[in-house]
Design a protein around this motif. Structure first.
Motif, PDB file in Angstrom:
ATOM      1  N   ALA A  30       0.819  -1.216   0.000  1.00 50.55           N
ATOM      2  CA  ALA A  30       0.000   0.000   0.000  1.00 50.55           C
ATOM      3  C   ALA A  30       0.851   1.264   0.000  1.00 50.55           C
ATOM      4  O   ALA A  30       0.635   2.163  -0.814  1.00 50.55           O
ATOM      5  CB  ALA A  30      -0.936   0.001   1.212  1.00 50.55           C
ATOM      6  N   MET A  31       1.818   1.337   0.896  1.00 48.33           N
ATOM      7  CA  MET A  31       2.576   2.579   1.042  1.00 48.33           C
ATOM      8  C   MET A  31       3.511   2.843  -0.134  1.00 48.33           C
ATOM      9  O   MET A  31       3.529   3.945  -0.668  1.00 48.33           O
ATOM     10  CB  MET A  31       3.363   2.545   2.345  1.00 48.33           C
ATOM     11  N   PHE A  32       4.293   1.846  -0.521  1.00 47.09           N
ATOM     12  CA  PHE A  32       5.235   2.064  -1.630  1.00 47.09           C
ATOM     13  C   PHE A  32       4.526   2.472  -2.922  1.00 47.09           C
ATOM     14  O   PHE A  32       4.945   3.437  -3.563  1.00 47.09           O
ATOM     15  CB  PHE A  32       6.107   0.823  -1.867  1.00 47.09           C
ATOM     16  N   PRO A  33       3.469   1.780  -3.337  1.00 46.28           N
ATOM     17  CA  PRO A  33       2.781   2.215  -4.556  1.00 46.28           C
ATOM     18  C   PRO A  33       2.187   3.624  -4.422  1.00 46.28           C
ATOM     19  O   PRO A  33       2.220   4.400  -5.377  1.00 46.28           O
ATOM     20  CB  PRO A  33       1.674   1.175  -4.744  1.00 46.28           C
ATOM     21  N   PRO A  39       8.199  12.836  -5.995  1.00 50.83           N
ATOM     22  CA  PRO A  39       9.566  12.769  -6.522  1.00 50.83           C
ATOM     23  C   PRO A  39      10.428  11.854  -5.635  1.00 50.83           C
ATOM     24  O   PRO A  39      10.131  11.664  -4.452  1.00 50.83           O
ATOM     25  CB  PRO A  39      10.065  14.212  -6.440  1.00 50.83           C
ATOM     26  N   SER A  40      11.479  11.320  -6.216  1.00 51.75           N
ATOM     27  CA  SER A  40      12.303  10.304  -5.558  1.00 51.75           C
ATOM     28  C   SER A  40      12.789  10.736  -4.172  1.00 51.75           C
ATOM     29  O   SER A  40      12.725   9.965  -3.218  1.00 51.75           O
ATOM     30  CB  SER A  40      13.493   9.954  -6.442  1.00 51.75           C
ATOM     31  N   GLU A  41      13.314  11.954  -4.041  1.00 60.00           N
ATOM     32  CA  GLU A  41      13.853  12.395  -2.755  1.00 60.00           C
ATOM     33  C   GLU A  41      12.765  12.502  -1.698  1.00 60.00           C
ATOM     34  O   GLU A  41      12.935  12.093  -0.556  1.00 60.00           O
ATOM     35  CB  GLU A  41      14.562  13.737  -2.912  1.00 60.00           C
ATOM     36  N   MET A  44      11.590   8.954  -0.551  1.00 59.57           N
ATOM     37  CA  MET A  44      12.480   8.316   0.413  1.00 59.57           C
ATOM     38  C   MET A  44      12.404   8.994   1.777  1.00 59.57           C
ATOM     39  O   MET A  44      12.514   8.339   2.812  1.00 59.57           O
ATOM     40  CB  MET A  44      13.915   8.294  -0.103  1.00 59.57           C
ATOM     41  N   GLU A  45      12.198  10.315   1.793  1.00 62.94           N
ATOM     42  CA  GLU A  45      12.056  11.030   3.069  1.00 62.94           C
ATOM     43  C   GLU A  45      10.804  10.567   3.807  1.00 62.94           C
ATOM     44  O   GLU A  45      10.843  10.296   5.007  1.00 62.94           O
ATOM     45  CB  GLU A  45      12.005  12.539   2.829  1.00 62.94           C
ATOM     46  N   VAL A  46       9.679  10.471   3.095  1.00 69.41           N
ATOM     47  CA  VAL A  46       8.435  10.024   3.721  1.00 69.41           C
ATOM     48  C   VAL A  46       8.590   8.580   4.205  1.00 69.41           C
ATOM     49  O   VAL A  46       8.196   8.244   5.327  1.00 69.41           O
ATOM     50  CB  VAL A  46       7.235  10.154   2.748  1.00 69.41           C
ATOM     51  N   PHE A  47       9.176   7.731   3.378  1.00 74.12           N
ATOM     52  CA  PHE A  47       9.353   6.342   3.780  1.00 74.12           C
ATOM     53  C   PHE A  47      10.282   6.241   4.984  1.00 74.12           C
ATOM     54  O   PHE A  47      10.021   5.456   5.906  1.00 74.12           O
ATOM     55  CB  PHE A  47       9.879   5.482   2.628  1.00 74.12           C
ATOM     56  N   SER A  48      11.348   7.016   5.004  1.00 74.60           N
ATOM     57  CA  SER A  48      12.281   6.975   6.137  1.00 74.60           C
ATOM     58  C   SER A  48      11.592   7.397   7.431  1.00 74.60           C
ATOM     59  O   SER A  48      11.808   6.792   8.481  1.00 74.60           O
ATOM     60  CB  SER A  48      13.484   7.874   5.875  1.00 74.60           C
ATOM     61  N   ARG A  49      10.767   8.432   7.353  1.00 71.55           N
ATOM     62  CA  ARG A  49      10.029   8.861   8.552  1.00 71.55           C
ATOM     63  C   ARG A  49       9.083   7.764   9.041  1.00 71.55           C
ATOM     64  O   ARG A  49       8.999   7.485  10.228  1.00 71.55           O
ATOM     65  CB  ARG A  49       9.228  10.122   8.253  1.00 71.55           C
ATOM     66  N   ALA A  50       8.367   7.173   8.104  1.00 69.95           N
ATOM     67  CA  ALA A  50       7.438   6.100   8.469  1.00 69.95           C
ATOM     68  C   ALA A  50       8.197   4.904   9.045  1.00 69.95           C
ATOM     69  O   ALA A  50       7.769   4.293  10.029  1.00 69.95           O
ATOM     70  CB  ALA A  50       6.609   5.679   7.258  1.00 69.95           C
ATOM     71  N   ALA A  51       9.340   4.578   8.440  1.00 63.98           N
ATOM     72  CA  ALA A  51      10.137   3.433   8.898  1.00 63.98           C
ATOM     73  C   ALA A  51      10.663   3.673  10.311  1.00 63.98           C
ATOM     74  O   ALA A  51      10.671   2.753  11.138  1.00 63.98           O
ATOM     75  CB  ALA A  51      11.287   3.173   7.939  1.00 63.98           C
ATOM     76  N   ARG A  52      11.087   4.887  10.613  1.00 64.80           N
ATOM     77  CA  ARG A  52      11.566   5.192  11.962  1.00 64.80           C
ATOM     78  C   ARG A  52      10.443   5.048  12.989  1.00 64.80           C
ATOM     79  O   ARG A  52      10.644   4.511  14.069  1.00 64.80           O
ATOM     80  CB  ARG A  52      12.175   6.587  12.018  1.00 64.80           C
ATOM     81  N   ARG A  53       9.249   5.527  12.633  1.00 64.36           N
ATOM     82  CA  ARG A  53       8.109   5.402  13.551  1.00 64.36           C
ATOM     83  C   ARG A  53       7.730   3.932  13.733  1.00 64.36           C
ATOM     84  O   ARG A  53       7.441   3.481  14.837  1.00 64.36           O
ATOM     85  CB  ARG A  53       6.903   6.187  13.037  1.00 64.36           C
ATOM     86  N   TYR A  54       7.706   3.199  12.637  1.00 62.13           N
ATOM     87  CA  TYR A  54       7.362   1.777  12.713  1.00 62.13           C
ATOM     88  C   TYR A  54       8.454   0.997  13.445  1.00 62.13           C
ATOM     89  O   TYR A  54       8.176  -0.017  14.082  1.00 62.13           O
ATOM     90  CB  TYR A  54       7.159   1.203  11.308  1.00 62.13           C
TER      91      TYR A  54
END
Length: 137
Positions: A30-33, A39-41, A44-54
């Motif tokens: 769900a999240m990646f799609p 934009p790429s940067e 990755m910033e949004v994913f990194s924030r979500a990954a840190r919280r998770y």
């Protein structure tokens, strides 16, 4: 009293698996799609924030799995050699899922989508092995 401990331990184990594997599955399907529109940067910033919280939740789930799994192994020591062999495989696969969760939470994953795909597949295999282990004694 011991019956209550067994039920709570089983619940902790199942809930921890649901949180760990379910969170990874959500991120991958769900999240990646959904992030592909960014934009790429920014993606990755949004994913990194979500990954840190998770990551904090994932560490709690890993600790829950380690505690409940260790208790279960110690509480029921008289299992067959085949059971222990399959359990050993399950534990090794679980270490893979744990490692991916920690690496993703740290933000050091170079290809997070690929890591998530592998961890989700491994997690689902672990769940299948767990169902089988309930039948072998």
């Amino acid at each position: 009293m011991s019956e209550i401990v067994l039920v709570v331990t089983r619940w902790l184990h199942i809930a921890s698996v649901a949180v760990l594997v379910g969170g990874m599955l959500y991120a991958r399907v769900a999240m990646f799609p959904a992030l592909k529109v960014l934009p790429s940067e920014e993606r990755m910033e949004v994913f990194s924030r979500a990954a840190r919280r998770y990551g904090r939740i994932a560490v709690a789930a890993i600790l829950g799995l380690l505690l409940s799994g260790t208790y279960t192994i110690l509480a029921f020591p008289g299992r067959s050699p085949r059971y222990h062999m399959v359990l050993g495989i399950k534990i090794l696969l679980a270490l893979h899922v744990f490692a991916v969760a920690v690496i993703l939470a740290s933000g050091r994953a170079r290809r997070p989508a690929r890591a998530l795909t592998g961890a989700v597949i491994t997690g689902l295999v672990i769940i299948a092995i767990s169902a089988w282990l309930r039948r072998i004694f």
